[in-house]
Design a protein around this motif. Structure first.
Motif, PDB file in Angstrom:
ATOM      1  N   GLY A 279      -3.886  -0.950   0.175  1.00 39.42           N
ATOM      2  CA  GLY A 279      -1.746  -1.320   0.230  1.00 39.42           C
ATOM      3  C   GLY A 279      -1.284   0.451   1.060  1.00 39.42           C
ATOM      4  O   GLY A 279      -0.176   0.612   1.032  1.00 39.42           O
ATOM      5  N   TYR A 280      -2.010   0.731   0.519  1.00 35.82           N
ATOM      6  CA  TYR A 280      -1.469   2.876   1.103  1.00 35.82           C
ATOM      7  C   TYR A 280      -1.514   2.396   2.359  1.00 35.82           C
ATOM      8  O   TYR A 280      -0.285   2.666   2.873  1.00 35.82           O
ATOM      9  CB  TYR A 280      -2.602   3.298   0.182  1.00 35.82           C
ATOM     10  N   VAL A 281      -2.895   2.272   3.514  1.00 34.76           N
ATOM     11  CA  VAL A 281      -2.106   2.320   4.688  1.00 34.76           C
ATOM     12  C   VAL A 281      -0.730   1.499   4.939  1.00 34.76           C
ATOM     13  O   VAL A 281      -0.452   1.825   5.963  1.00 34.76           O
ATOM     14  CB  VAL A 281      -3.564   1.728   5.082  1.00 34.76           C
ATOM     15  N   MET A 282      -0.897   0.449   4.526  1.00 36.73           N
ATOM     16  CA  MET A 282      -0.010  -0.884   4.661  1.00 36.73           C
ATOM     17  C   MET A 282       1.359  -0.185   4.526  1.00 36.73           C
ATOM     18  O   MET A 282       2.676   0.501   5.221  1.00 36.73           O
ATOM     19  CB  MET A 282       0.305  -1.584   3.869  1.00 36.73           C
ATOM     20  N   LEU A 283       1.468   0.174   3.628  1.00 39.54           N
ATOM     21  CA  LEU A 283       3.148   1.367   2.913  1.00 39.54           C
ATOM     22  C   LEU A 283       3.054   1.811   3.719  1.00 39.54           C
ATOM     23  O   LEU A 283       4.283   2.167   4.172  1.00 39.54           O
ATOM     24  CB  LEU A 283       3.139   1.282   1.656  1.00 39.54           C
ATOM     25  N   ILE A 284       2.174   3.255   4.266  1.00 40.15           N
ATOM     26  CA  ILE A 284       2.640   4.301   4.941  1.00 40.15           C
ATOM     27  C   ILE A 284       3.161   3.717   6.427  1.00 40.15           C
ATOM     28  O   ILE A 284       4.072   3.897   6.802  1.00 40.15           O
ATOM     29  CB  ILE A 284       1.375   5.283   5.141  1.00 40.15           C
ATOM     30  N   GLN A 285       2.161   2.977   6.856  1.00 39.66           N
ATOM     31  CA  GLN A 285       2.753   2.258   8.006  1.00 39.66           C
ATOM     32  C   GLN A 285       3.900   1.887   8.677  1.00 39.66           C
ATOM     33  O   GLN A 285       4.776   1.562   9.418  1.00 39.66           O
ATOM     34  CB  GLN A 285       0.963   1.163   8.814  1.00 39.66           C
ATOM     35  N   LEU A 286       4.519   1.040   7.759  1.00 41.69           N
ATOM     36  CA  LEU A 286       5.116   0.214   7.504  1.00 41.69           C
ATOM     37  C   LEU A 286       6.715   1.036   7.110  1.00 41.69           C
ATOM     38  O   LEU A 286       7.977   0.754   8.070  1.00 41.69           O
ATOM     39  CB  LEU A 286       5.503  -0.901   6.413  1.00 41.69           C
TER      40      LEU A 286
END
Length: 263
Positions: A240-247
């Protein structure tokens, strides 16, 4: 009366034995079913790529747009179905998680270790990334960037990446692979093998150390609490953290530039 009582006792004893053997067989087979289910989730989308692509292109999409939409919907569908099927298999086998000796961590401790595990994953991945850079491997994951582009086209993919994927992977790599090996070998051998398999399955060999480190930490969390919910929580938070940052990378970069201008 004695004869009847004895006959009834024998029947009960035999019935109990049959139930016990059935439960044991179910416990032995469920890990295999979970593993086969995971393989099916990974391979089954191949069967539907062509018709799905043709459908989206028939709706006026370009080939590139249709490719992203196809990937997104097939990932979401296959992982969603796999997630539901895995839950059904587990509910049918109440002994599936009874593989540990000793007391399991309490619910609050399990959740707490899951939150701490997320921080450990961030630290572990940062150290692994530093080592990779030091030996000449460029930072950035093509696998992650590909999923981000797909998620931008099909937002439902986020649910698959953040929830369905972590749950399925923890059931397979921590409970089935690590858990089974830990019963027949020892913690270190089980951890190393399960972490290596976890890294190899992601098919990003240049960043094998990154995935291997993640697998080590998740195995430690499962061993520490003896509850699968702990590595699941840590894994969900990481994805979730990775997706939030990347998006939101573009917004983050613009914000940092504004802060620099103010200074």
């Amino acid at each position: 009366m004695k004869i009847n009582f004895k006959a009834k006792a024998d029947t009960g004893r035999y019935g109990k034995s049959k139930v016990s053997l059935s439960a044991k067989r179910g416990t032995k087979k469920t890990p295999l079913y979970i593993l086969l289910l995971f393989i099916a989730v990974q391979l089954s989308p191949v069967l539907f790529i062509t018709p799905t692509m043709e459908y989206f292109m028939g709706q006026g999409m370009t080939r590139a747009e249709a490719k992203l939409s196809t990937s997104g919907w097939l990932i979401a569908a296959s992982m969603g179905i796999g997630f539901i099927a895995a839950i059904i298999l587990i509910l049918r086998d109440k002994r599936f998680f009874d593989i540990w000796k000793g007391k399991k961590a309490g619910p609050f401790a399990a959740v707490g270790w899951g939150l701490l595990g997320f921080l450990l994953l961030l630290v572990g991945q940062s150290l692994a990334a530093m080592i990779e850079i030091a030996i000449g491997i460029e930072p950035g994951s093509e696998n992650t960037m590909g999923l981000v582009r797909i998620a931008e086209a099909v937002p439902l993919t986020i649910l698959a990446v953040v929830l369905f994927g972590p749950v399925l992977e923890e059931l397979v790599f921590r409970r089935v692979v690590f858990g089974s090996l830990n019963q027949t070998t020892n913690f270190w051998i089980a951890t190393l093998i399960s972490a290596l398999v976890f890294g190899l399955v992601h098919m990003e060999f240049t960043h094998l150390l990154l995935y291997f480190t993640t697998g080590l930490i998740l195995a430690f969390l499962y061993q520490r609490t003896k509850r699968i919910i702990t590595p699941i929580i840590a894994h969900i938070l990481l994805n979730g953290y990775v997706m939030l940052i990347q998006l939101n990378m573009e917004k983050i970069q613009n914000f940092l530039k504004q802060m620099e201008n103010l200074q």
